[in-house]
Scaffold this active site. Sequence first.
Site, short mmCIF file in Angstrom:
data_model
loop_
_atom_site.label_atom_id
_atom_site.label_comp_id
_atom_site.label_asym_id
_atom_site.label_seq_id
_atom_site.Cartn_x
_atom_site.Cartn_y
_atom_site.Cartn_z
N SER A 27 0.41 11.80 4.21
CA SER A 27 0.17 12.57 5.44
C SER A 27 1.33 12.50 6.43
CB SER A 27 -1.14 12.15 6.10
OG SER A 27 -1.02 10.91 6.74
N THR A 81 -3.53 8.34 0.71
CA THR A 81 -3.92 7.17 -0.11
C THR A 81 -5.14 7.48 -0.98
OG1 THR A 81 -3.02 5.66 1.51
CG2 THR A 81 -4.69 4.75 0.06
N THR A 95 -4.58 9.01 6.00
CA THR A 95 -5.16 8.59 7.28
C THR A 95 -4.13 8.52 8.42
OG1 THR A 95 -4.87 6.24 6.77
CG2 THR A 95 -6.99 7.24 6.16
N ASP A 96 -2.83 8.45 8.06
CA ASP A 96 -1.83 8.25 9.12
C ASP A 96 -1.78 9.40 10.13
OD1 ASP A 96 -1.18 5.83 8.06
OD2 ASP A 96 0.73 6.44 7.20
N1 ASP Z 1 0.33 6.55 4.26
C1 ASP Z 1 -0.95 7.08 3.90
C2 ASP Z 1 -1.04 8.52 4.35
O1 ASP Z 1 -1.37 8.79 5.46
C3 ASP Z 1 -2.03 6.28 4.50
C4 ASP Z 1 -3.42 6.67 4.08
O2 ASP Z 1 -3.69 7.71 3.54
O3 ASP Z 1 -4.33 5.86 4.34
O4 ASP Z 1 -0.80 9.38 3.58
#
Ligand code: ASP
Length: 322
Positions: A55, A14, A86-87
């Site tokens: 991710s 993200t 973050t995932d």
């Molecule tokens: N779906 C995103 C990822 O992990 C979530 C994020 O980056 O916050 O790539």
Amino acid sequence: MTIKKILVLHTGGTISMHEDQDGDVETGLENPLTGVKTTLPNVDLTVESIFNLPSEHIGPVHMLQLQRRILDAEDNFDGVVITHGTDTLEETSFFLDSTLSVDFPIVMTGAMRSSNELGSDGIYNYQSALRVAVNDGSRNRGVLVVMNDEIHAARFVTKTHTTNVATFGSPISGTMGLLTKRQVIYFYNLPHRHVLPITDVQKTIPVLKAYAGMDGQLLELLAASHIDGLVIEALGAGNLSREAATGVLYLLSRHIPVVIVSRSFNGVAEPVYDYLGGGVQLERDGAIFATSINGQKARLKLLIGLNNQLSDNDLYDYLHQL
Ligand code: ASP
């Protein structure tokens, strides 16, 4: 003033995405982070977009690639900052923490709001990660995760919320440090870190979550499908239904290592109960209790242990140690 040479590795997530007219978040052709300049006076940045992936598309093969890039950088840089979705950030950070013994800071960060959203946290978190990476107090602390003014250790950090910018927490150990406007503050040092090398990540290790009434059939099916190991997020301190415990016995009789963690969000799994399905009997039967890590991290730790040809007591000790 000493100039710190920092290698920045963007991987996507993200923090590198934007919102379209419908409010949906997507990856663009260009990563909005690559044009961001740091406001820190003492930093010389080398920026590489090693991947541009959400991710969920990152797996152990990418983690290994990142690990090798960092090993190559060891002699030429004073620290590394990695931006990441973050995932699965906690998994990549744990993998690097468990397989790299470099002493310079390795700092990972991400964002919960993409680059053009109101209240976007990406550039702020990126600058915070750079501040932590140039701070001398960040050396020899393993891989750090910096988000929302907090510093967490890769070993203990987990994503706790689906959308909140304060998503990362360390439920077992507590937050390791803080960023204020002027300072980077650490509250404690970590216990000793056990690092093992890794060369190959091709192993099949599923993670199963236990539930009330879980039967053993799925475990027997898994045994027949040639898995290399299994992680079970067991109930409470590490217990299973009678049927699931019988399934575990079956896996163990086929020499498939079974690692037990807890499905509880907080606390450490350890053998307490001595009845069929209780942790004491599971351990007596040969299941391995992993200390203080969740299922997704136990999976990586088992992968690393198996890649180092650990078995029996050695594999137990490696997974069991903090
Ligand atoms: N779906 C995103 C990822 O992990 C979530 C994020 O980056 O916050 O790539």
